[in-house]
Design a protein around this motif. Sequence first.
Motif, mmCIF file in Angstrom:
data_model
loop_
_atom_site.group_PDB
_atom_site.id
_atom_site.type_symbol
_atom_site.label_atom_id
_atom_site.label_comp_id
_atom_site.label_asym_id
_atom_site.label_seq_id
_atom_site.Cartn_x
_atom_site.Cartn_y
_atom_site.Cartn_z
ATOM 1 N N ASP A 160 84.238 -6.632 31.868
ATOM 2 C CA ASP A 160 84.315 -6.579 33.325
ATOM 3 C C ASP A 160 83.583 -7.773 33.925
ATOM 4 N N PRO A 161 83.994 -8.238 35.119
ATOM 5 C CA PRO A 161 83.307 -9.385 35.737
ATOM 6 C C PRO A 161 81.819 -9.143 35.922
ATOM 7 N N PHE A 221 74.669 -7.889 34.021
ATOM 8 C CA PHE A 221 75.315 -9.115 33.568
ATOM 9 C C PHE A 221 76.474 -9.439 34.508
ATOM 10 N N SER A 222 76.686 -10.723 34.756
ATOM 11 C CA SER A 222 77.783 -11.145 35.636
ATOM 12 C C SER A 222 78.380 -12.445 35.116
ATOM 13 N N TYR A 223 79.715 -12.479 35.051
ATOM 14 C CA TYR A 223 80.411 -13.704 34.663
ATOM 15 C C TYR A 223 80.690 -14.609 35.866
ATOM 16 N N ILE A 224 80.412 -14.136 37.080
ATOM 17 C CA ILE A 224 80.666 -14.920 38.284
ATOM 18 C C ILE A 224 79.358 -15.148 39.030
ATOM 19 N N ASN A 225 79.337 -16.172 39.870
ATOM 20 C CA ASN A 225 78.114 -16.528 40.599
ATOM 21 C C ASN A 225 77.770 -15.455 41.628
ATOM 22 N N ILE A 226 76.482 -15.152 41.737
ATOM 23 C CA ILE A 226 76.001 -14.108 42.632
ATOM 24 C C ILE A 226 75.287 -14.758 43.806
ATOM 25 N N GLU A 227 75.573 -14.291 45.018
ATOM 26 C CA GLU A 227 74.887 -14.787 46.206
ATOM 27 C C GLU A 227 73.641 -13.956 46.494
ATOM 28 N N GLY A 268 60.123 -7.023 42.942
ATOM 29 C CA GLY A 268 59.732 -8.341 43.390
ATOM 30 C C GLY A 268 60.936 -9.278 43.367
ATOM 31 N N ARG A 269 60.678 -10.558 43.340
ATOM 32 C CA ARG A 269 61.786 -11.510 43.295
ATOM 33 C C ARG A 269 62.458 -11.442 41.928
ATOM 34 N N VAL A 270 63.779 -11.349 41.928
ATOM 35 C CA VAL A 270 64.534 -11.201 40.696
ATOM 36 C C VAL A 270 64.644 -12.545 39.983
ATOM 37 N N GLU A 271 64.380 -12.538 38.683
ATOM 38 C CA GLU A 271 64.521 -13.741 37.870
ATOM 39 C C GLU A 271 65.880 -13.696 37.177
ATOM 40 N N VAL A 272 66.790 -14.604 37.590
ATOM 41 C CA VAL A 272 68.127 -14.676 37.008
ATOM 42 C C VAL A 272 68.135 -15.733 35.917
ATOM 43 N N GLU A 273 68.653 -15.374 34.745
ATOM 44 C CA GLU A 273 68.670 -16.306 33.617
ATOM 45 C C GLU A 273 70.098 -16.500 33.113
ATOM 46 N N GLN A 274 70.330 -17.647 32.502
ATOM 47 C CA GLN A 274 71.625 -17.954 31.905
ATOM 48 C C GLN A 274 71.667 -17.380 30.489
ATOM 49 N N THR A 275 72.786 -16.782 30.123
ATOM 50 C CA THR A 275 72.947 -16.227 28.784
ATOM 51 C C THR A 275 74.416 -16.314 28.391
ATOM 52 N N ARG A 276 74.746 -15.825 27.222
ATOM 53 C CA ARG A 276 76.139 -15.791 26.772
ATOM 54 C C ARG A 276 76.462 -14.394 26.272
ATOM 55 N N VAL A 277 77.601 -13.884 26.710
ATOM 56 C CA VAL A 277 78.084 -12.563 26.316
ATOM 57 C C VAL A 277 79.542 -12.704 25.899
ATOM 58 N N ASN A 278 79.858 -12.198 24.722
ATOM 59 C CA ASN A 278 81.230 -12.288 24.195
ATOM 60 C C ASN A 278 81.727 -13.738 24.156
ATOM 61 N N CYS A 301 79.341 -11.745 45.688
ATOM 62 C CA CYS A 301 79.679 -12.793 44.734
ATOM 63 C C CYS A 301 80.656 -13.784 45.363
ATOM 64 N N HIS A 302 80.704 -14.985 44.764
ATOM 65 C CA HIS A 302 81.633 -16.008 45.223
ATOM 66 C C HIS A 302 83.054 -15.621 44.846
ATOM 67 N N GLY A 303 83.991 -15.858 45.765
ATOM 68 C CA GLY A 303 85.403 -15.654 45.494
ATOM 69 C C GLY A 303 86.166 -16.954 45.670
ATOM 70 N N SER A 304 87.464 -16.932 45.392
ATOM 71 C CA SER A 304 88.278 -18.140 45.512
ATOM 72 C C SER A 304 88.373 -18.610 46.957
ATOM 73 N N LEU A 305 88.581 -17.663 47.890
ATOM 74 C CA LEU A 305 88.661 -18.013 49.305
ATOM 75 C C LEU A 305 87.487 -17.437 50.077
ATOM 76 N N PHE A 306 87.274 -16.118 49.939
ATOM 77 C CA PHE A 306 86.181 -15.443 50.616
ATOM 78 C C PHE A 306 85.171 -14.964 49.589
ATOM 79 N N SER A 307 83.922 -14.822 50.015
ATOM 80 C CA SER A 307 82.954 -14.104 49.185
ATOM 81 C C SER A 307 83.323 -12.631 49.203
ATOM 82 N N LYS A 308 83.082 -11.959 48.125
ATOM 83 C CA LYS A 308 83.448 -10.551 48.056
ATOM 84 C C LYS A 308 82.328 -9.752 47.412
ATOM 85 N N THR A 309 82.358 -8.462 47.678
ATOM 86 C CA THR A 309 81.357 -7.556 47.122
ATOM 87 C C THR A 309 81.882 -6.936 45.840
ATOM 88 N N MET A 310 81.108 -7.052 44.780
ATOM 89 C CA MET A 310 81.444 -6.434 43.497
ATOM 90 C C MET A 310 80.539 -5.227 43.316
#
Length: 580
Positions: free
Chosen positions: A139-140, A165-171, A193-203, A236-245
């Motif tokens: 899932d995204p 986990f998210s495969y798309i950019n989060i705003e 507190g402030r969330v620490e977002v890290e880069q990882t790899r899944v599948n 999250c970022h979308g192709s045209l509009f930002s959308k809620t996941m």
Amino acid sequence: MQEKTGNQWQFLVLLFTFVSQISVAQKPIVALTSDKKEVGANEHVGFTVTSNVEGSMKIDFPVEFEVDLNVMHGMEQKMDPSGKIKTYYYMQQTGAFKKEGTYSFYAYTTYRNKTYRSNKITIKVNEASEEDDKVNSNDPVFGFIQCKKTTVYEGEPILLKAKVFSYINIEYLEGYSDFKADLSMEEHAFPNGRVEVEQTRVNGKDALAFEYGKQLLIPVGTGKCHIKPYEMALRCHGSLFSKTMRFRSSGLTINIKPLPGNAPKDFIGAVGEYRLSQKNPSKEVKEGDVFTLELIISGVGNLHNSNAPKLKLPKGCSIYGDPERVEDIEFTESGAEGTITYRFNIQVLEGHDLAFTAPSVSYFDPEKERYIAIKGNAFNINVIPDKSFNPVVLSDPASGTHTDMVDLKTQKTTTSATNTSTSSKSRLWVGIVAPTSLLGLLFLLLVVRKRKKKEVEKITVSETDDLVRKPVFLDDAKPETPAAAIDYWKDAENHLEDPGVFAILLPKAIIQRIEQCEKCNFQSREKAFDRLLDTKPEIAKGLREIIEICDQYRYGFGAEHLETRELLANAENLLKQLPS
């Protein structure tokens, strides 16, 4: 010829004006999106209507869809391919389908008395499944409940975390519902507190990962405990509009075992890891005096639920009243951590020295899976005899040993146990002394009551002009400071140099100000803004943008720097426009 040329020129001017108006005019666009295309019955799903014009939005839900009460409105600006900044407006609604089936529907935006329809969206609703302990990592956006152990003992603290986990950019993060247990549990949530977002790899794919919603559970029962999935909404970022996941995590089952049955007699109910220390009294005490022995239990676990230690006293002394309990405990990710100090007041009843054995307590260590005994130190007390002290001690084996309570001020003793030899004295008390005492007591009460009545009348006459009459509430008698007394605005002003704390306090301060103006406790941001949108929509829009900036900084999905003073000033200017 001139007339013909003039007509052509006028025509060209009109044509140019018409074409320019068409090119400048903004064609309304309405888009309807959803978190998921396939859901289970009673599973929450979110829908977002996005438009490039600011109008009244509505989603034409089927009757089988039960809408949540909260509705979120927002606005965002984006740059198009030509480099122009464009503004988009959106509305979000969540809810659940109560019946399986396939549903298709539209959204509508009314702008300048014209209604524009969105694209059609189709949702497939399957029969509700009781198996929620699995998660689809394709899932995204997906998440699961993080826990170090799935088998624990009763009283052993459990720390839960939401791993996302998210495969798309989060705003930024828009909503979160915490963990719910179906077994009796103590729940202690930690502020995020402030969330620490890290880069990882899944599948084999790049993904973003972060932790959220730390919550401490302390089981107070045994058996299988089911932790229901948490739900989260991410912008999250979308192709045209930002959308809620919006997504639902996996669930979790925890097996809670009872403590072993061979608990020692000095077991105090504590589960975890502990230490025992003590503070001995002075070595020399006068007969009849009371000295204090302090036992300090420190450690981490379910310390707050532990019992007082039981002392083994030598002959010739007695515990005077209940032990005093002083707690210094805070809840951490490991459990209830700190110290409990027990102060035992012990009275010396006989004029000989006292030898105290080492006090001991036992606790259960869940890591070692056994009971652990911890001991203090043995000590002696030198007693100075006092002939004027004369406690009444009944040591007749037939009547049982009993120590009378001693009045420390007057050194007088009162007997609290009698035997059959005092029956004649009892009859004398019932027949003669009791009626006389009762009459005297009634007379004394009448005198005291009459005197108090006169004093009250005097106070009323002398203070009538000075006192302002007001209603008296039961809460006035409570010594505790109510939660509403916290001034979040002042706290935010005091943390201007700490953006992380400021980003948490300012949204609370804004909602608190709105509640004060509306004279209502809304319990949530959305309810407060729903009320404000009806009366002051522009102010509500400005305050919501300030809160969103704080959230973006706090959750680490947006700005790296926070202008605390500017935000505070903007919020203050907007709030000043509200009626006080």
